[in-house]
Design a protein around this motif. Sequence first.
Motif, PDB file in Angstrom:
ATOM      1  N   MET A  53       7.843  -4.967  12.169  1.00  0.00           N
ATOM      2  CA  MET A  53       8.816  -5.960  11.718  1.00  0.00           C
ATOM      3  C   MET A  53       9.816  -5.329  10.754  1.00  0.00           C
ATOM      4  O   MET A  53      11.026  -5.597  10.821  1.00  0.00           O
ATOM      5  CB  MET A  53       8.081  -7.124  11.031  1.00  0.00           C
ATOM      6  N   ALA A  54       9.311  -4.475   9.857  1.00  0.00           N
ATOM      7  CA  ALA A  54      10.191  -3.838   8.877  1.00  0.00           C
ATOM      8  C   ALA A  54      11.170  -2.879   9.541  1.00  0.00           C
ATOM      9  O   ALA A  54      12.358  -2.838   9.191  1.00  0.00           O
ATOM     10  CB  ALA A  54       9.345  -3.099   7.839  1.00  0.00           C
ATOM     11  N   LEU A  55      10.690  -2.115  10.516  1.00  0.00           N
ATOM     12  CA  LEU A  55      11.584  -1.191  11.227  1.00  0.00           C
ATOM     13  C   LEU A  55      12.678  -1.954  11.962  1.00  0.00           C
ATOM     14  O   LEU A  55      13.846  -1.556  11.946  1.00  0.00           O
ATOM     15  CB  LEU A  55      10.785  -0.341  12.216  1.00  0.00           C
ATOM     16  N   LEU A  56      12.291  -3.046  12.619  1.00  0.00           N
ATOM     17  CA  LEU A  56      13.285  -3.847  13.345  1.00  0.00           C
ATOM     18  C   LEU A  56      14.292  -4.489  12.397  1.00  0.00           C
ATOM     19  O   LEU A  56      15.424  -4.773  12.788  1.00  0.00           O
ATOM     20  CB  LEU A  56      12.575  -4.920  14.178  1.00  0.00           C
ATOM     21  N   ALA A  57      13.858  -4.723  11.135  1.00  0.00           N
ATOM     22  CA  ALA A  57      14.767  -5.315  10.149  1.00  0.00           C
ATOM     23  C   ALA A  57      15.666  -4.275   9.497  1.00  0.00           C
ATOM     24  O   ALA A  57      16.547  -4.627   8.709  1.00  0.00           O
ATOM     25  CB  ALA A  57      13.963  -6.041   9.077  1.00  0.00           C
ATOM     26  N   GLY A  58      15.448  -2.991   9.811  1.00  0.00           N
ATOM     27  CA  GLY A  58      16.332  -1.956   9.284  1.00  0.00           C
ATOM     28  C   GLY A  58      15.757  -1.113   8.174  1.00  0.00           C
ATOM     29  O   GLY A  58      16.467  -0.294   7.583  1.00  0.00           O
ATOM     30  N   GLN A  59      14.469  -1.288   7.854  1.00  0.00           N
ATOM     31  CA  GLN A  59      13.865  -0.451   6.816  1.00  0.00           C
ATOM     32  C   GLN A  59      13.598   0.960   7.338  1.00  0.00           C
ATOM     33  O   GLN A  59      12.917   1.122   8.342  1.00  0.00           O
ATOM     34  CB  GLN A  59      12.521  -1.051   6.376  1.00  0.00           C
ATOM     35  N   PHE A  60      14.077   1.950   6.670  1.00  0.00           N
ATOM     36  CA  PHE A  60      13.705   3.326   6.938  1.00  0.00           C
ATOM     37  C   PHE A  60      14.162   4.193   5.768  1.00  0.00           C
ATOM     38  O   PHE A  60      15.349   4.201   5.443  1.00  0.00           O
ATOM     39  CB  PHE A  60      14.323   3.864   8.234  1.00  0.00           C
ATOM     40  N   PRO A  61      13.234   4.882   5.116  1.00  0.00           N
ATOM     41  CA  PRO A  61      11.801   4.848   5.394  1.00  0.00           C
ATOM     42  C   PRO A  61      11.181   3.511   4.995  1.00  0.00           C
ATOM     43  O   PRO A  61      11.798   2.727   4.274  1.00  0.00           O
ATOM     44  CB  PRO A  61      11.265   5.989   4.537  1.00  0.00           C
ATOM     45  N   LEU A  62       9.975   3.276   5.461  1.00  0.00           N
ATOM     46  CA  LEU A  62       9.283   2.037   5.119  1.00  0.00           C
ATOM     47  C   LEU A  62       8.983   1.998   3.629  1.00  0.00           C
ATOM     48  O   LEU A  62       8.545   2.988   3.050  1.00  0.00           O
ATOM     49  CB  LEU A  62       7.970   1.927   5.895  1.00  0.00           C
ATOM     50  N   ARG A  63       9.204   0.833   3.026  1.00  0.00           N
ATOM     51  CA  ARG A  63       8.902   0.683   1.595  1.00  0.00           C
ATOM     52  C   ARG A  63       8.086  -0.573   1.303  1.00  0.00           C
ATOM     53  O   ARG A  63       7.127  -0.520   0.553  1.00  0.00           O
ATOM     54  CB  ARG A  63      10.185   0.686   0.769  1.00  0.00           C
ATOM     55  N   PHE A  64       8.441  -1.725   1.884  1.00  0.00           N
ATOM     56  CA  PHE A  64       7.697  -2.944   1.557  1.00  0.00           C
ATOM     57  C   PHE A  64       7.287  -3.685   2.832  1.00  0.00           C
ATOM     58  O   PHE A  64       7.915  -3.547   3.880  1.00  0.00           O
ATOM     59  CB  PHE A  64       8.509  -3.869   0.644  1.00  0.00           C
ATOM     60  N   ALA A  65       6.202  -4.444   2.700  1.00  0.00           N
ATOM     61  CA  ALA A  65       5.677  -5.231   3.820  1.00  0.00           C
ATOM     62  C   ALA A  65       6.309  -6.623   3.778  1.00  0.00           C
ATOM     63  O   ALA A  65       6.220  -7.310   2.753  1.00  0.00           O
ATOM     64  CB  ALA A  65       4.162  -5.338   3.739  1.00  0.00           C
ATOM     65  N   PRO A  66       6.934  -7.068   4.860  1.00  0.00           N
ATOM     66  CA  PRO A  66       7.710  -8.312   4.836  1.00  0.00           C
ATOM     67  C   PRO A  66       6.897  -9.563   4.512  1.00  0.00           C
ATOM     68  O   PRO A  66       7.429 -10.487   3.897  1.00  0.00           O
ATOM     69  CB  PRO A  66       8.278  -8.402   6.265  1.00  0.00           C
ATOM     70  N   LEU A  67       5.625  -9.613   4.902  1.00  0.00           N
ATOM     71  CA  LEU A  67       4.850 -10.840   4.765  1.00  0.00           C
ATOM     72  C   LEU A  67       3.911 -10.841   3.567  1.00  0.00           C
ATOM     73  O   LEU A  67       3.274 -11.864   3.288  1.00  0.00           O
ATOM     74  CB  LEU A  67       4.025 -11.088   6.037  1.00  0.00           C
ATOM     75  N   GLU A  68       3.797  -9.725   2.870  1.00  0.00           N
ATOM     76  CA  GLU A  68       2.840  -9.646   1.759  1.00  0.00           C
ATOM     77  C   GLU A  68       3.513  -9.988   0.434  1.00  0.00           C
ATOM     78  O   GLU A  68       4.722  -9.950   0.299  1.00  0.00           O
ATOM     79  CB  GLU A  68       2.233  -8.246   1.690  1.00  0.00           C
ATOM     80  N   GLY A  69       2.666 -10.316  -0.540  1.00  0.00           N
ATOM     81  CA  GLY A  69       3.164 -10.603  -1.881  1.00  0.00           C
ATOM     82  C   GLY A  69       4.082 -11.803  -1.932  1.00  0.00           C
ATOM     83  O   GLY A  69       4.996 -11.855  -2.758  1.00  0.00           O
ATOM     84  N   GLY A  70       3.866 -12.775  -1.043  1.00  0.00           N
ATOM     85  CA  GLY A  70       4.720 -13.961  -1.007  1.00  0.00           C
ATOM     86  C   GLY A  70       6.098 -13.692  -0.441  1.00  0.00           C
ATOM     87  O   GLY A  70       6.992 -14.525  -0.584  1.00  0.00           O
ATOM     88  N   GLY A  71       6.284 -12.531   0.189  1.00  0.00           N
ATOM     89  CA  GLY A  71       7.612 -12.159   0.688  1.00  0.00           C
ATOM     90  C   GLY A  71       8.524 -11.639  -0.395  1.00  0.00           C
ATOM     91  O   GLY A  71       9.752 -11.601  -0.224  1.00  0.00           O
ATOM     92  N   PHE A  72       7.933 -11.206  -1.536  1.00  0.00           N
ATOM     93  CA  PHE A  72       8.718 -10.787  -2.698  1.00  0.00           C
ATOM     94  C   PHE A  72       8.849  -9.262  -2.783  1.00  0.00           C
ATOM     95  O   PHE A  72       8.714  -8.676  -3.847  1.00  0.00           O
ATOM     96  CB  PHE A  72       8.085 -11.322  -3.991  1.00  0.00           C
ATOM     97  N   LEU A  73       9.114  -8.598  -1.656  1.00  0.00           N
ATOM     98  CA  LEU A  73       9.313  -7.145  -1.610  1.00  0.00           C
ATOM     99  C   LEU A  73       8.087  -6.400  -2.148  1.00  0.00           C
ATOM    100  O   LEU A  73       8.179  -5.556  -3.043  1.00  0.00           O
ATOM    101  CB  LEU A  73      10.562  -6.729  -2.399  1.00  0.00           C
TER     102      LEU A  73
END
Length: 581
Positions: A53-73
């Motif tokens: 999901m993060a790669l498709l959203a444009g993250q590179f390199p990966l840094r944060f998980a989209p669904l974790e931590g309430g969505g707060f990066l």
Amino acid sequence: MVIDLVKKYGNFFIFLYFIFIVTVLLSPLACYKVIPSLADFANHLALLIQAKMALLAGQFPLRFAPLEGGGFLYPIFQFYSPTSYIFSSLIYLLITPHNPLIALMMTFWCGMMLGGIYMYRLSHWLTQSMLGALIASTAYLSAPYYYAIVVNGFGSLNEALALGLVPAVLYYTWNVYVFPKKLGFFLKTSLAWYLLITIHIVTFVYAAFFVGLLLLLMTLKNLTHWKNMCVAGLAGGFGCLMAMWYLAPVHLIHHYLYLNASYDDVTNIVKNSVSFKSLLSPKSSFANGPDHILSDARPAVGWVFLSAAFVCIAFRLFSKKSTWPAALLFLFFIAIFMAWSPINFWNLLPSSLQVGQYSWRLLGHATWLGALLVAFAVAQLERARYGFIGLAGFALLIVLALNFTEINIQPIGITLDGFINNPKLVYNNNIYEIDYRKNLGLVDYAERNSIFLENSKFMIRFVPPGFLLNLDQVLPYCTHTNADISCSLIVSDTIHFMELPALFYPKLLKVTVNGKSVGYSSIVYKDKLMAGIKPELGVNNIHIQFRGLPWANWISSVSFFVWAILGMVTLRAYAKINCRI
């Protein structure tokens, strides 16, 4: 017969052999619909899905998980094995787009294939024995710790990939040590160390320790090679520069995180050390299931490696001209002693070596050291005309180890489709957040109802409700755009502070208001330390980005650029040589 086939068909046979071996070893996990209840497996599956999901959203390199931590990066990939999830999510995206479970299994398979092939290459280079290299690489893949604990016990993706990469790291490091003037080996070594760092930092730290000691022992045998050791060190150091975007935040921020609680007390390593009985056992075991605990792990060294050490000692290989057997024997028993940890000597070592949390993680390095001892032992038996006895004996030990290994994998209590629809971490879902209770010096602001903070000796400013725009009020005006968060709202003159939908990490966020970069502070929101700003009067178009440390990003970018330029120069030089030939 096997050796004749190898000589006839060469690399193709070796490749087919490892396909068969790795597929057999991973067969207990072979299922494309049922999620096994291994200790870490479900968490790796969740992160794989979120990495896609993060790669498709444009993250590179990966840094944060989209669904974790309430969505707060929530920056789990910034602190934990980004390359593993980039690789596995690419398999999920490009090869198995409808089944992340198969993608995860393919990642395990690729890691073990890499380990087998490079352990064969390294062993064959050092001993010039095909039989020894085949037995050594097979013993490595089927080692009690690697096979029974890491893969089929914990289902630990990152450590499995890292242990698969370690033989390649050692292979290229030894190449650059022997041929220090060859730029190609330097670049391959740097890349190998970079990958190891960003796949599993625990394995990297211990691999650097043992590989460094190994090269030091080789250099002490021949002091004219000190320049070779320096070049090998520079190659590893260049890999660290390439990984600076990852290493710097880990080094500077990790002691603020909840995860750091497991590193604070060095006695935790000794408390979770392996019993001597377990080390000498013919098998490793791990009790899987929903109630698994670390004390359920019973890792063993492996009889095949202990037998190889005995053969090397019996044939007095440590006194021969080659330095390798003596150095391997010394480090092999050092690794076992450190894993056993009968006394607390860890305070005498560099604090970075405490990163393993549990001393039995050192068995991963006793495994590759032991596998190389197997290669030397079989090669010596061949020279002594006991080749068949060596083949039969070590093959029997490998088969017995697999036969003794207890693997009892049960399905997790959720369907794959249900997990794909809600791919969140099953446990440890906040260990990469800042533990503000133990780091009150990082807290700038708090709401009036934060009673816990009122007795703090630090200067914490409390913001009354009428002067604060809290997160519940801000969230309706915020959206996730690509790999960032954007908020747009109008602020009145009574508001002095505004909470942002992003977890607080010092210097790792970039916040802009109406196109201008602004500083941000920390504020306690419920049980999380969030970022916040002093808003402007009127319209506030806010953009929040998790960018890491700018100076570390710059160092990594320049290093990758230099690596790419040198790589092109090397390829061009090779092309000219081939044209002349």
